[in-house]
Design a protein around this motif. Structure first.
Motif, mmCIF file in Angstrom:
data_model
loop_
_atom_site.group_PDB
_atom_site.id
_atom_site.type_symbol
_atom_site.label_atom_id
_atom_site.label_comp_id
_atom_site.label_asym_id
_atom_site.label_seq_id
_atom_site.Cartn_x
_atom_site.Cartn_y
_atom_site.Cartn_z
ATOM 1 N N HIS A 36 8.101 8.946 -1.715
ATOM 2 C CA HIS A 36 7.201 8.460 -2.752
ATOM 3 C C HIS A 36 6.008 9.408 -2.852
ATOM 4 C CE1 HIS A 36 8.735 4.076 -1.971
ATOM 5 N NE2 HIS A 36 9.591 4.812 -2.669
ATOM 6 N N ASP A 69 0.755 -0.163 -5.588
ATOM 7 C CA ASP A 69 1.477 -1.063 -4.684
ATOM 8 C C ASP A 69 2.772 -1.583 -5.307
ATOM 9 O OD1 ASP A 69 -0.429 -0.774 -2.734
ATOM 10 O OD2 ASP A 69 -1.512 -2.609 -3.221
ATOM 11 N N LYS A 100 5.766 0.958 -4.674
ATOM 12 C CA LYS A 100 6.241 1.337 -3.344
ATOM 13 C C LYS A 100 7.478 0.548 -2.935
ATOM 14 C CE LYS A 100 1.665 2.700 -1.647
ATOM 15 N NZ LYS A 100 0.608 2.424 -0.676
#
Length: 235
Positions: free
Chosen positions: A208, A232, A235
């Motif tokens: 990522h 967030d 992820k």
């Protein structure tokens, strides 16, 4: 001097945050470009003799900044290209647009590029030379006539996000090419590559690459917590 933040690096990959207004590849302007700047940096940091290999897997328009990944070996480049073709290579962007789009939507358009003018337009399906353009988006916030949207690109067409949003009536803030009627000369386009994700071409572990937009207007129009939440969610 151009500073290029390194977000991820191993023997196979180099993940960086592209500065705005730096061309990805060498162009007619003759300005320093990302590929050659990174090659020079690798050559210096690792004291490499001769030419340095750096594979370009995807591109960002010159005025756009944010997360990008490069291959440091031809093997990694080939495998990453296959991940792009098989749509195992995820790209997510943040954009500030004029108006108030739907809370979420999926768009499919056909885009035709004019190489002479370096512009792209939406055309009818079946138009000779046109390419299918797919994206998903969700609207994160709206205030004072501007909206913050998170965009997932399913295809990687030239100027895709800029053209599709402009065509739908929501031109990007600062985009002089596709939103000149609502933007002022000198404004920086508000489009940022926030996330690139894919299985590592060698280890198969998830990678990522995350880059948040700079805290400058219009990004400062919203609280920084909204950017943390957007990251967030990826992820």
């Amino acid at each position: 001097m151009v500073t290029i933040p390194i977000l991820f690096e191993d023997n196979h990959l180099l993940g960086i945050s592209k500065p705005v207004n730096v061309p990805t590849q060498e162009d007619a302007s003759g300005d320093p470009d990302l590929v050659n700047l990174l090659k020079a940096d690798l050559k210096e940091r690792y004291q490499k003799p001769g030419n340095v290999y750096l594979g370009l897997v995807h591109r960002l328009d010159r005025p756009v900044g944010g997360a990008m990944i490069f291959a440091k070996t031809s093997k990694a480049a080939s495998r990453l290209s296959e991940l792009v073709r098989s749509r195992q290579f995820s790209k997510s962007y943040l954009a500030v647009v004029h108006g108030k789009p739907a809370s979420s939507a999926s768009w499919k358009d056909w885009l035709l590029k004019d190489e002479k003018t370096n512009t792209v337009k939406v055309v009818r399906a079946g138009t000779s030379g046109a390419k299918e353009a797919l994206l998903n988006f969700r609207t994160l916030a709206t205030s004072d006539g501007l909206s913050l949207v998170q965009v997932e690109l399913l295809t990687g067409r030239s100027h895709q996000i800029r053209v599709q949003f402009s065509h739908a009536g929501y031109p990007l803030y600062g985009d002089q090419k596709y939103g000149a009627k609502v933007n002022q000369p000198g404004q920086q386009i508000a489009l940022w590559s926030i996330f690139v994700g894919f299985p590592h071409p060698v280890t198969k572990e998830p990678v990522h690459i995350i880059s948040r937009p700079p805290m400058e207007y219009p990004w400062t129009h919203w609280d920084t917590g909204i950017y943390a939440s957007a990251v967030d969610s990826l992820k």
